[in-house]
Design a protein around this motif. Structure first.
Motif, PDB file in Angstrom:
ATOM      1  N   THR A  92     108.997  70.327 123.773  1.00  0.00           N
ATOM      2  CA  THR A  92     109.739  69.142 124.199  1.00  0.00           C
ATOM      3  C   THR A  92     110.812  69.530 125.203  1.00  0.00           C
ATOM      4  OG1 THR A  92     111.020  67.213 123.455  1.00  0.00           O
ATOM      5  CG2 THR A  92     111.383  69.252 122.260  1.00  0.00           C
TER       6      THR A  92
ATOM      7  N   GLU B 164     112.010  64.025 128.632  1.00  0.00           N
ATOM      8  CA  GLU B 164     111.032  64.293 129.694  1.00  0.00           C
ATOM      9  C   GLU B 164     109.623  64.391 129.118  1.00  0.00           C
ATOM     10  OE1 GLU B 164     111.295  65.613 133.283  1.00  0.00           O
ATOM     11  OE2 GLU B 164     112.861  64.113 133.185  1.00  0.00           O
ATOM     12  N   TYR B 165     109.500  65.168 128.045  1.00  0.00           N
ATOM     13  CA  TYR B 165     108.210  65.219 127.348  1.00  0.00           C
ATOM     14  C   TYR B 165     108.416  65.707 125.924  1.00  0.00           C
ATOM     15  CZ  TYR B 165     108.216  70.172 128.878  1.00  0.00           C
ATOM     16  OH  TYR B 165     108.554  71.479 129.136  1.00  0.00           O
TER      17      TYR B 165
ATOM     18  N   ASN C 235     105.362  66.856 123.108  1.00  0.00           N
ATOM     19  CA  ASN C 235     103.944  66.768 122.742  1.00  0.00           C
ATOM     20  C   ASN C 235     103.510  67.943 121.895  1.00  0.00           C
ATOM     21  OD1 ASN C 235     102.769  68.920 124.640  1.00  0.00           O
ATOM     22  ND2 ASN C 235     103.947  67.624 126.034  1.00  0.00           N
TER      23      ASN C 235
ATOM     24  N   LYS D  53     104.132  62.638 124.489  1.00  0.00           N
ATOM     25  CA  LYS D  53     104.572  62.357 125.862  1.00  0.00           C
ATOM     26  C   LYS D  53     104.440  63.650 126.668  1.00  0.00           C
ATOM     27  CE  LYS D  53     108.067  60.081 128.585  1.00  0.00           C
ATOM     28  NZ  LYS D  53     109.261  60.488 129.279  1.00  0.00           N
ATOM     29  N   PHE D  54     103.691  63.594 127.752  1.00  0.00           N
ATOM     30  CA  PHE D  54     103.489  64.806 128.543  1.00  0.00           C
ATOM     31  C   PHE D  54     103.615  64.487 130.031  1.00  0.00           C
ATOM     32  CE2 PHE D  54      99.460  62.988 127.086  1.00  0.00           C
ATOM     33  CZ  PHE D  54      98.802  62.717 128.271  1.00  0.00           C
ATOM     34  N   LEU D  55     103.935  65.540 130.806  1.00  0.00           N
ATOM     35  CA  LEU D  55     103.985  65.384 132.260  1.00  0.00           C
ATOM     36  C   LEU D  55     102.568  65.164 132.758  1.00  0.00           C
ATOM     37  CD1 LEU D  55     106.496  68.242 133.205  1.00  0.00           C
ATOM     38  CD2 LEU D  55     106.961  65.793 133.042  1.00  0.00           C
TER      39      LEU D  55
ATOM     40  N   GLU E 185     104.389  67.734 137.726  1.00  0.00           N
ATOM     41  CA  GLU E 185     104.026  68.552 136.570  1.00  0.00           C
ATOM     42  C   GLU E 185     104.500  69.992 136.726  1.00  0.00           C
ATOM     43  OE1 GLU E 185     100.197  69.194 133.710  1.00  0.00           O
ATOM     44  OE2 GLU E 185      99.947  69.730 135.796  1.00  0.00           O
TER      45      GLU E 185
ATOM     46  N   SER F 229     105.212  61.005 133.963  1.00  0.00           N
ATOM     47  CA  SER F 229     104.816  61.340 132.599  1.00  0.00           C
ATOM     48  C   SER F 229     104.172  60.135 131.938  1.00  0.00           C
ATOM     49  CB  SER F 229     106.027  61.808 131.788  1.00  0.00           C
ATOM     50  OG  SER F 229     106.974  60.770 131.689  1.00  0.00           O
TER      51      SER F 229
ATOM     52  N   VAL G 118     102.624  58.543 127.837  1.00  0.00           N
ATOM     53  CA  VAL G 118     102.494  58.714 126.392  1.00  0.00           C
ATOM     54  C   VAL G 118     101.031  58.467 126.041  1.00  0.00           C
ATOM     55  CG1 VAL G 118     103.241  57.908 124.128  1.00  0.00           C
ATOM     56  CG2 VAL G 118     104.840  57.880 126.047  1.00  0.00           C
TER      57      VAL G 118
ATOM     58  N   THR H  72      96.622  57.111 128.556  1.00  0.00           N
ATOM     59  CA  THR H  72      98.019  56.844 128.179  1.00  0.00           C
ATOM     60  C   THR H  72      98.262  55.334 128.136  1.00  0.00           C
ATOM     61  OG1 THR H  72      98.817  56.769 130.467  1.00  0.00           O
ATOM     62  CG2 THR H  72      98.781  58.936 129.408  1.00  0.00           C
TER      63      THR H  72
ATOM     64  N   ASN I  30     107.542  54.535 133.050  1.00  0.00           N
ATOM     65  CA  ASN I  30     108.138  55.048 131.816  1.00  0.00           C
ATOM     66  C   ASN I  30     107.814  54.113 130.665  1.00  0.00           C
ATOM     67  OD1 ASN I  30     109.428  57.043 130.525  1.00  0.00           O
ATOM     68  ND2 ASN I  30     111.423  56.721 131.492  1.00  0.00           N
TER      69      ASN I  30
END
Lengths: 382, 87
Positions: free
Chosen positions: A74, A90-91, A93, A108-110, A118, A144, A146, A168, A189
């Motif tokens: 994270t 920001e992330y 996961n 949540k990832f880039l 990324e 990013s 989710v 996502t 977002n």
């Protein structure tokens, strides 16, 4: 939120110190990494000058390796903006390595939409103190998401491929009901989905040469973006990006040449939006909702110089462009040129001196844009 | 847009066809960790010093970077084996 996060950070940090003092091996490995920056800016906006020291940002990254296949990561970002501490997740996961060619991530990832957000946006990696046009707030490229992602890399006869496929919550269409000046813009977002449609996207990267010096990539993302049960329910957005990277030590040039480029395009189905005039009258309007942006960056570092000082210098130049839809309230055509001189104090800490010229027309304020920005930034990785 | 996509696809197929051979595959297969460290880390950032982290920390960074940088399993294994041996 801040009252919870700050004590939590302290507990985690102190806990980590105690854990490191224990000599017994642990199956769970925990590590704090991250990055930060501090800067000084001098802005000339159509003749009006502003200067300020800035607190910059601090972005701690927490890595929890739970086994050889399982990891949680994270990153939070703290920045002082508009008189208060802004906190951004920001992330966050969890990832599991299925085999040599597949890793699955959830949370949540880039997004691998091109490479800039990324891989290149952290201040200690980004060779300039700003992001190119089209990225970040009011940008057309998502950073990013989710959801869930499958990714991996493999060799084929000396060339290398990497891939990512993900689903996502996807972007959200601003229908202008709350912010008429942003009608038709996409917001990325999206912690909670605004409809039952999930976005589908991915990227494929190809490194043709055995030294991994060159990579070309193609990214896409498709989604329905309107709110459920609204007139915009069936509006679809299609985003694509092309990216290019070349980095190599060139002996005749006495150093490393690094070229990065990315082109983004966003196409949203036509829709009607409402414009409210000063006298209260409403008028329906529409426009071709297509935007694109581009950046290309070239840097050179004379790593083969005999002088230690010159060896640590880096020269950077970047051009960037953003075009948003004609007829939209947020219509703009903006060009940007940025020049930089970096001095690397270590492999993960640089002092960057940048000069950036932004011109064009449109945006939220409307009218002509004529900005010149001088920045000194000290960026560091942890 | 269609023209750009077509050129990109043709270019990719062309690059793939000229760049694939058994000799090249053997060359990539035989690369040591130190070479892969030099070639891959700098695709995004400066190459890190092996001495900056201990073995346990490198093993944590390994998993993070394998995913973030799209390293193959073999590349990742060799690079971090080198970093753990040289720190």
């Amino acid at each position: 939120m801040k009252k919870i996060i700050l004590p939590l950070l302290i507990i985690v940090f102190v806990g980590n110190l105690y854990a490191q003092q224990d000599s017994k091996p642990s199956k769970t490995q925990f590590m704090i990494r991250g990055y930060g920056s501090a800067s000084f800016t001098l802005l000339n906006d159509e003749g009006e000058k502003e200067s300020s020291f800035n607190t910059g940002n601090f972005a701690p990254i927490f890595l929890f390796k739970l086994s050889d296949k399982l990891m949680f990561e994270t990153e939070m970002e703290f920045a002082y903006e508009n008189g208060e501490l802004e906190t951004v997740l920001e992330y966050a996961n969890v990832m599991y390595t299925l085999n040599d060619y597949m890793t699955i991530r959830a949370g949540k990832f880039l997004l691998p939409y091109g490479t800039f957000m990324e891989r290149l946006h952290p201040s200690w990696i980004n060779k300039l103190s700003s992001t190119p046009l089209g990225f970040g707030h009011d940008g057309i490229a998502p950073s990013s998401g989710v959801g869930v992602e499958l990714r991996g890399a493999f060799n084929v006869s000396g060339s290398k491929f990497n891939y990512s496929l993900y689903s996502t919550n996807g972007p959200t269409l601003n229908d202008g009901s709350d912010e008429p000046e942003e009608a038709g813009i996409l917001h990325f977002n999206n912690f909670e989905d605004n409809n039952n449609n999930k976005s589908f996207g991915g990227r494929i990267g190809f490194l043709p040469f055995t030294d991994s010096s060159t990579e070309v990539g193609f990214s896409f993302l498709n989604a329905k973006v309107g709110d459920t049960d609204s007139t915009y329910e069936d509006i679809t957005a299609s985003l694509i990006a092309y990216d290019f990277s070349f980095i190599k030590k060139i002996n005749p040039l006495g150093g490393i040449i690094d070229i990065k480029a990315q082109y983004n395009k966003s196409i949203v189905d036509d829709a009607s939006y409402i414009e409210v005039h000063d006298d209260g009258d409403e008028e329906e309007y529409t426009f071709a909702n297509t935007s694109d942006s581009f950046y290309a960056q070239l840097s050179y570092r004379p790593t083969m110089s005999e002088s230690k000082f010159f060896k640590n210098l880096e020269f950077v130049g970047r051009v960037s462009e953003l075009n948003t839809p004609e007829g939209a309230e947020w219509e703009s055509n903006i060009n940007q040129k940025t020049f930089g001189l970096n001095y690397w104090l270590s492999w993960r800490s640089a002092i960057k001196v940048n000069y950036q010229i932004t011109d064009g027309e449109g945006g939220h304020g409307g009218g002509l844009i004529d900005k010149k920005l001088f920045t000194i930034q000290w960026a560091f990785g942890l | 847009m269609k023209t750009i996509t077509a050129i990109a696809i043709i270019g990719l197929i062309g690059l793939a066809s000229v760049s694939c051979s058994p000799e090249r595959a053997a060359l990539v297969e035989g690369k040591p960790g130190v070479q892969l460290w030099g070639e891959n880390c700098m695709r995004c950032h400066n190459t890190p010093s092996p001495a900056d982290f201990n073995d346990t920390e490198w093993s944590t960074v390994e998993m993070h970077m394998r995913v973030r940088a799209n390293l193959t399993a073999k590349e990742s294994e060799k690079i971090f084996e080198f970093l753990r041996s040289a720190n």
